[in-house]
Scaffold this motif. Structure first.
Motif, PDB file in Angstrom:
ATOM      1  N   HIS A 218       0.496  -1.318   0.245  1.00 28.91           N
ATOM      2  CA  HIS A 218      -0.185   0.538  -0.059  1.00 28.91           C
ATOM      3  C   HIS A 218       1.095   1.348  -0.188  1.00 28.91           C
ATOM      4  O   HIS A 218       2.286   1.230   0.079  1.00 28.91           O
ATOM      5  CB  HIS A 218      -0.849  -0.110   1.545  1.00 28.91           C
ATOM      6  CG  HIS A 218      -0.503   0.126   2.615  1.00 28.91           C
ATOM      7  ND1 HIS A 218       0.674  -0.913   2.866  1.00 28.91           N
ATOM      8  CD2 HIS A 218       0.364   1.104   3.622  1.00 28.91           C
ATOM      9  CE1 HIS A 218       0.549  -0.411   4.607  1.00 28.91           C
ATOM     10  NE2 HIS A 218       1.099   0.742   4.558  1.00 28.91           N
TER      11      HIS A 218
ATOM     12  N   ASP B 180       0.125   5.250   1.831  1.00 30.93           N
ATOM     13  CA  ASP B 180       0.275   5.706   3.082  1.00 30.93           C
ATOM     14  C   ASP B 180      -1.310   6.830   2.701  1.00 30.93           C
ATOM     15  O   ASP B 180      -1.215   7.660   2.123  1.00 30.93           O
ATOM     16  CB  ASP B 180       0.794   6.146   4.323  1.00 30.93           C
ATOM     17  CG  ASP B 180       1.704   4.838   4.392  1.00 30.93           C
ATOM     18  OD1 ASP B 180       0.923   3.868   5.054  1.00 30.93           O
ATOM     19  OD2 ASP B 180       2.776   5.343   4.558  1.00 30.93           O
TER      20      ASP B 180
ATOM     21  N   TRP C 149      10.374   6.592   3.586  1.00 29.09           N
ATOM     22  CA  TRP C 149       9.776   6.250   2.236  1.00 29.09           C
ATOM     23  C   TRP C 149       9.351   7.896   1.119  1.00 29.09           C
ATOM     24  O   TRP C 149       8.420   8.505   2.262  1.00 29.09           O
ATOM     25  CB  TRP C 149       8.807   5.417   1.696  1.00 29.09           C
ATOM     26  CG  TRP C 149       8.065   4.686   2.704  1.00 29.09           C
ATOM     27  CD1 TRP C 149       6.689   5.210   2.613  1.00 29.09           C
ATOM     28  CD2 TRP C 149       7.676   4.170   3.619  1.00 29.09           C
ATOM     29  NE1 TRP C 149       5.860   5.409   2.987  1.00 29.09           N
ATOM     30  CE2 TRP C 149       6.843   4.353   4.507  1.00 29.09           C
ATOM     31  CE3 TRP C 149       8.622   3.635   4.919  1.00 29.09           C
ATOM     32  CZ2 TRP C 149       5.908   4.066   5.540  1.00 29.09           C
ATOM     33  CZ3 TRP C 149       8.195   2.782   5.581  1.00 29.09           C
ATOM     34  CH2 TRP C 149       6.686   3.196   6.213  1.00 29.09           C
TER      35      TRP C 149
ATOM     36  N   HIS D 158       4.608   0.296   0.315  1.00 25.68           N
ATOM     37  CA  HIS D 158       5.466  -0.789   1.506  1.00 25.68           C
ATOM     38  C   HIS D 158       4.222  -2.136   1.626  1.00 25.68           C
ATOM     39  O   HIS D 158       3.040  -1.664   1.087  1.00 25.68           O
ATOM     40  CB  HIS D 158       6.005   0.409   2.463  1.00 25.68           C
ATOM     41  CG  HIS D 158       5.414   1.276   2.993  1.00 25.68           C
ATOM     42  ND1 HIS D 158       4.630   2.763   1.975  1.00 25.68           N
ATOM     43  CD2 HIS D 158       4.277   1.229   4.092  1.00 25.68           C
ATOM     44  CE1 HIS D 158       3.428   2.698   2.996  1.00 25.68           C
ATOM     45  NE2 HIS D 158       3.728   1.791   4.496  1.00 25.68           N
TER      46      HIS D 158
ATOM     47  N   ARG E 105       7.100   6.249  14.446  1.00 25.24           N
ATOM     48  CA  ARG E 105       6.329   7.148  13.038  1.00 25.24           C
ATOM     49  C   ARG E 105       6.044   8.630  12.685  1.00 25.24           C
ATOM     50  O   ARG E 105       5.317   8.353  14.270  1.00 25.24           O
ATOM     51  CB  ARG E 105       5.794   5.459  12.431  1.00 25.24           C
ATOM     52  CG  ARG E 105       5.121   6.157  10.948  1.00 25.24           C
ATOM     53  CD  ARG E 105       3.879   5.411  11.023  1.00 25.24           C
ATOM     54  NE  ARG E 105       3.764   5.512   9.667  1.00 25.24           N
ATOM     55  CZ  ARG E 105       3.066   5.962   8.928  1.00 25.24           C
ATOM     56  NH1 ARG E 105       2.645   7.491   9.696  1.00 25.24           N
ATOM     57  NH2 ARG E 105       2.816   5.775   7.448  1.00 25.24           N
TER      58      ARG E 105
HETATM   59 MN    MN Z   1       1.736   2.452   5.811  1.00 26.24          MN
END
Ligand code: MN
Ligand code: OGA
Length: 290
Positions: A110, A112, A254, A261, A276
């Motif tokens: 996917h 994000d 990324w 990812h 994150r």
């Molecule tokens: Mn993700």
């Protein structure tokens, strides 16, 4: 500055490891060099980092405004006192509630939050605890995917859009406030062009979001499924991806507009703890200027 010998590509089409950099202590020149490398490689890996939450937020902010951790699933999803730092973890607290999101299962390919009109620009994951095996994270380049598409398919989809489903997250769980819907024709979602120009570099990229509940607007259901399967085949070709085996102290980031990812599952009794951050997107994905 960043010496070229400190930029090591990790696969043919995506990702580079940046050596000899302490992200807690970078200056503006070094940041610009990192930013250049990021545009080129789309995924960057920094190893052996020691980042306090303050320093992690400080580094992340250099790339733009930060999103706050969403309340996606049960439990706490942000680091106390740092609403910008999401916790991605399977660890349970004293009340048996997860301290973060995504659990221990597989997270399928996917990008994000493509169900938003302005999806985030960048995501960063910083490893604090990792399981003895499993939980690897893979990246693939959607710029390379665009180039790998046969001309015939590229020409066919250049003016088409996908409805990006907002119902389920990459772990397959229903997002807060949404109702179950497994029908690509009726589920709630946001349309984006299939072929986009990267918002800053203008590089052409394939933009797929995630497979579940995706629908190519204007096509019959089966036609849409078949064409999506074909596009996904090219996007996720093994030669177009890099799989990262984590070590504590790794920071992997990324470009969310030019990569996808996924994450391998891992033993749910093992501990995996990641912090994150996510940089807000200010521009909607748009097609190529011809
Ligand atoms: Mn993700
Ligand atoms: C994410 C994600 C994968 C991982 O944080 O957006 O998909 O490896 N994480 O935890």
């Amino acid at each position: 500055m960043l010496d070229n010998k400190n930029i090591i590509p990790v696969s043919e089409y995506i990702g580079a490891m940046i050596n000899d950099v302490d992200l807690a202590k970078i200056d503006d020149n070094l940041f610009l060099a990192i930013f250049d490398a990021f545009d080129k490689y789309k995924g960057l890996l920094f190893r052996q980092q020691k980042l306090s939450p303050e320093k992690f937020v400080e580094f992340s902010r250099r790339f733009g405004d930060l999103d706050h951790a969403p309340q996606m699933e049960k439990g706490q999803t942000a680091v106390l006192g740092f609403p910008e730092i999401y916790i991605v973890s399977n660890i349970l607290d004293a009340n048996n509630e997860p301290i973060g999101s995504l659990g221990a299962g597989e997270a399928v390919w996917h990008t994000d939050m493509s169900y938003l009109s302005n999806p985030p620009d960048v995501s960063m994951l910083y490893a604090l605890e990792i399981p003895p095996s499993g939980g690897d994270t893979s990246l693939c380049s959607m710029a390379a995917a665009f180039k790998m598409l046969p001309d015939k398919i590229r020409n066919k989809v250049v003016d088409m859009s996908i409805k990006h489903d907002g119902t389920y997250n990459s772990g397959g769980l229903l997002r807060k406030g949404l109702r179950e819907d497994n029908d690509p024709m009726t589920c709630a979602g946001q349309p984006h062009p299939i072929i986009c120009a990267h918002p800053r570099t203008k590089e052409p990229v394939l933009y797929l979001g995630r497979r579940r509940n995706a629908y190519i607007l204007g096509l019959e259901r089966q036609e849409s499924e078949d064409l999506l399967d074909l596009l996904w085949h090219y996007a996720t070709l093994p030669q177009n991806s890099y799989t990262h085996e984590w070590a504590v102290g790794d920071l992997l980031m990324w470009d969310n507009r030019s990569t996808m990812h996924r994450r391998d599952p891992f033993d749910s009794s093992a501990r995996r703890l990641m912090q994150r951050t996510q940089i807000k997107g200010h521009i909607a994905p748009s097609g190529l200027e011809i």
